[in-house]
Write a protein that holds these residues in place. Sequence first.
Motif, PDB file in Angstrom:
ATOM      1  N   LYS A 135       0.854  -1.193   0.000  1.00 49.35           N
ATOM      2  CA  LYS A 135       0.000   0.000   0.000  1.00 49.35           C
ATOM      3  C   LYS A 135       0.885   1.237   0.000  1.00 49.35           C
ATOM      4  O   LYS A 135       1.724   1.403   0.890  1.00 49.35           O
ATOM      5  CB  LYS A 135      -0.909  -0.017   1.214  1.00 49.35           C
ATOM      6  CG  LYS A 135      -1.883  -1.187   1.190  1.00 49.35           C
ATOM      7  CD  LYS A 135      -2.719  -1.224   2.445  1.00 49.35           C
ATOM      8  CE  LYS A 135      -3.715  -2.352   2.406  1.00 49.35           C
ATOM      9  NZ  LYS A 135      -3.146  -3.669   2.527  1.00 49.35           N
ATOM     10  N   LYS A 136       0.702   2.080  -1.010  1.00 49.18           N
ATOM     11  CA  LYS A 136       1.496   3.309  -1.086  1.00 49.18           C
ATOM     12  C   LYS A 136       1.306   4.152   0.168  1.00 49.18           C
ATOM     13  O   LYS A 136       2.232   4.823   0.606  1.00 49.18           O
ATOM     14  CB  LYS A 136       1.129   4.101  -2.340  1.00 49.18           C
ATOM     15  CG  LYS A 136       1.688   3.493  -3.598  1.00 49.18           C
ATOM     16  CD  LYS A 136       1.518   4.427  -4.777  1.00 49.18           C
ATOM     17  CE  LYS A 136       2.279   3.864  -5.956  1.00 49.18           C
ATOM     18  NZ  LYS A 136       2.501   4.839  -6.998  1.00 49.18           N
ATOM     19  N   SER A 137       0.122   4.098   0.771  1.00 49.23           N
ATOM     20  CA  SER A 137      -0.151   4.889   1.963  1.00 49.23           C
ATOM     21  C   SER A 137       0.674   4.427   3.171  1.00 49.23           C
ATOM     22  O   SER A 137       0.787   5.146   4.158  1.00 49.23           O
ATOM     23  CB  SER A 137      -1.645   4.828   2.307  1.00 49.23           C
ATOM     24  OG  SER A 137      -2.030   3.494   2.605  1.00 49.23           O
ATOM     25  N   LYS A 138       1.273   3.246   3.089  1.00 53.37           N
ATOM     26  CA  LYS A 138       2.074   2.723   4.199  1.00 53.37           C
ATOM     27  C   LYS A 138       3.570   2.742   3.926  1.00 53.37           C
ATOM     28  O   LYS A 138       4.357   2.216   4.716  1.00 53.37           O
ATOM     29  CB  LYS A 138       1.627   1.294   4.524  1.00 53.37           C
ATOM     30  CG  LYS A 138       0.217   1.227   5.083  1.00 53.37           C
ATOM     31  CD  LYS A 138      -0.092  -0.147   5.577  1.00 53.37           C
ATOM     32  CE  LYS A 138      -1.467  -0.167   6.240  1.00 53.37           C
ATOM     33  NZ  LYS A 138      -1.765  -1.465   6.834  1.00 53.37           N
ATOM     34  N   GLN A 139       3.981   3.363   2.823  1.00 47.41           N
ATOM     35  CA  GLN A 139       5.399   3.382   2.476  1.00 47.41           C
ATOM     36  C   GLN A 139       6.264   3.983   3.573  1.00 47.41           C
ATOM     37  O   GLN A 139       7.350   3.471   3.866  1.00 47.41           O
ATOM     38  CB  GLN A 139       5.628   4.160   1.174  1.00 47.41           C
ATOM     39  CG  GLN A 139       5.181   3.418  -0.050  1.00 47.41           C
ATOM     40  CD  GLN A 139       5.353   4.234  -1.312  1.00 47.41           C
ATOM     41  OE1 GLN A 139       5.413   5.463  -1.286  1.00 47.41           O
ATOM     42  NE2 GLN A 139       5.416   3.563  -2.443  1.00 47.41           N
ATOM     43  N   LYS A 140       5.811   5.048   4.194  1.00 48.77           N
ATOM     44  CA  LYS A 140       6.598   5.680   5.262  1.00 48.77           C
ATOM     45  C   LYS A 140       6.746   4.745   6.456  1.00 48.77           C
ATOM     46  O   LYS A 140       7.813   4.690   7.078  1.00 48.77           O
ATOM     47  CB  LYS A 140       5.986   7.012   5.675  1.00 48.77           C
ATOM     48  CG  LYS A 140       6.183   8.086   4.623  1.00 48.77           C
ATOM     49  CD  LYS A 140       5.655   9.422   5.069  1.00 48.77           C
ATOM     50  CE  LYS A 140       5.878  10.435   3.947  1.00 48.77           C
ATOM     51  NZ  LYS A 140       5.412  11.760   4.271  1.00 48.77           N
ATOM     52  N   ALA A 141       5.714   4.000   6.771  1.00 55.75           N
ATOM     53  CA  ALA A 141       5.785   3.043   7.877  1.00 55.75           C
ATOM     54  C   ALA A 141       6.734   1.899   7.535  1.00 55.75           C
ATOM     55  O   ALA A 141       7.529   1.466   8.380  1.00 55.75           O
ATOM     56  CB  ALA A 141       4.397   2.506   8.207  1.00 55.75           C
ATOM     57  N   TYR A 142       6.663   1.397   6.290  1.00 56.81           N
ATOM     58  CA  TYR A 142       7.582   0.345   5.863  1.00 56.81           C
ATOM     59  C   TYR A 142       9.027   0.837   5.989  1.00 56.81           C
ATOM     60  O   TYR A 142       9.893   0.140   6.516  1.00 56.81           O
ATOM     61  CB  TYR A 142       7.341  -0.060   4.399  1.00 56.81           C
ATOM     62  CG  TYR A 142       5.977  -0.585   4.037  1.00 56.81           C
ATOM     63  CD1 TYR A 142       5.149  -1.247   4.931  1.00 56.81           C
ATOM     64  CD2 TYR A 142       5.497  -0.426   2.736  1.00 56.81           C
ATOM     65  CE1 TYR A 142       3.902  -1.742   4.559  1.00 56.81           C
ATOM     66  CE2 TYR A 142       4.254  -0.909   2.344  1.00 56.81           C
ATOM     67  CZ  TYR A 142       3.459  -1.561   3.260  1.00 56.81           C
ATOM     68  OH  TYR A 142       2.234  -2.036   2.877  1.00 56.81           O
ATOM     69  N   GLU A 143       9.268   2.053   5.504  1.00 58.71           N
ATOM     70  CA  GLU A 143      10.619   2.615   5.539  1.00 58.71           C
ATOM     71  C   GLU A 143      11.085   2.833   6.982  1.00 58.71           C
ATOM     72  O   GLU A 143      12.240   2.570   7.318  1.00 58.71           O
ATOM     73  CB  GLU A 143      10.685   3.922   4.755  1.00 58.71           C
ATOM     74  CG  GLU A 143      12.076   4.497   4.669  1.00 58.71           C
ATOM     75  CD  GLU A 143      12.186   5.709   3.759  1.00 58.71           C
ATOM     76  OE1 GLU A 143      13.310   6.245   3.636  1.00 58.71           O
ATOM     77  OE2 GLU A 143      11.176   6.149   3.172  1.00 58.71           O
ATOM     78  N   ALA A 144      10.192   3.298   7.839  1.00 60.08           N
ATOM     79  CA  ALA A 144      10.558   3.529   9.237  1.00 60.08           C
ATOM     80  C   ALA A 144      11.000   2.227   9.907  1.00 60.08           C
ATOM     81  O   ALA A 144      11.946   2.223  10.710  1.00 60.08           O
ATOM     82  CB  ALA A 144       9.385   4.151   9.989  1.00 60.08           C
ATOM     83  N   SER A 145      10.350   1.130   9.580  1.00 60.71           N
ATOM     84  CA  SER A 145      10.739  -0.173  10.137  1.00 60.71           C
ATOM     85  C   SER A 145      12.138  -0.569   9.674  1.00 60.71           C
ATOM     86  O   SER A 145      12.937  -1.094  10.455  1.00 60.71           O
ATOM     87  CB  SER A 145       9.733  -1.247   9.718  1.00 60.71           C
ATOM     88  OG  SER A 145       8.464  -0.971  10.252  1.00 60.71           O
ATOM     89  N   ILE A 146      12.430  -0.315   8.408  1.00 58.81           N
ATOM     90  CA  ILE A 146      13.766  -0.605   7.873  1.00 58.81           C
ATOM     91  C   ILE A 146      14.813   0.240   8.590  1.00 58.81           C
ATOM     92  O   ILE A 146      15.838  -0.272   9.050  1.00 58.81           O
ATOM     93  CB  ILE A 146      13.801  -0.358   6.345  1.00 58.81           C
ATOM     94  CG1 ILE A 146      12.961  -1.413   5.623  1.00 58.81           C
ATOM     95  CG2 ILE A 146      15.234  -0.350   5.827  1.00 58.81           C
ATOM     96  CD1 ILE A 146      12.714  -1.103   4.152  1.00 58.81           C
TER      97      ILE A 146
END
Length: 160
Positions: A135-146
């Motif tokens: 989900k593009k809307s969750k990209q920032k959350a995915y990146e924050a986890s990385i």
Amino acid sequence: MKRIMQLFSVILILLSSTQVSAQVQWLEKFDLTQYENKVVYLDFWASWCGPCRKSFPWLNEMQAKYQDQGLVIIGINLDRDIKNANNFLNTFPANFRLYSDPQGLLATNYKVVGMPSSYLFSGDGELEESHIGFKKSKQKAYEASIVKLLQQLPNKQSKD
């Protein structure tokens, strides 16, 4: 002679349409243990997966942005025919490592139920999180986890 040249041209076009960018890095074997002290993002994908088309640009961006800090992205392709994967990659290139799993053995081991499915591992090889879909809307959350896991990696004296 003209007919032969036309036939030769058609063959060249067909061959070039199945070739993949020189940057594609198909792995011969899959072994997470070789990525000790690296954050590993596994992404299960297939040529028929619509959301995979949206995730590849983001995966390329993350690989470029964080590879020097210890991120390794591996795309696990589940197409039974590698030609389908290569055709997909002609349109949606991957600037990260790839592994072909046509029998779905890894997908079974990881209990993949939807596409794409992603698994994020810490530097000590522990599964930290996973998600189904992209989900593009969750990209920032995915990146924050990385980023969080990259910050937990031990400092290195020299570059690999």
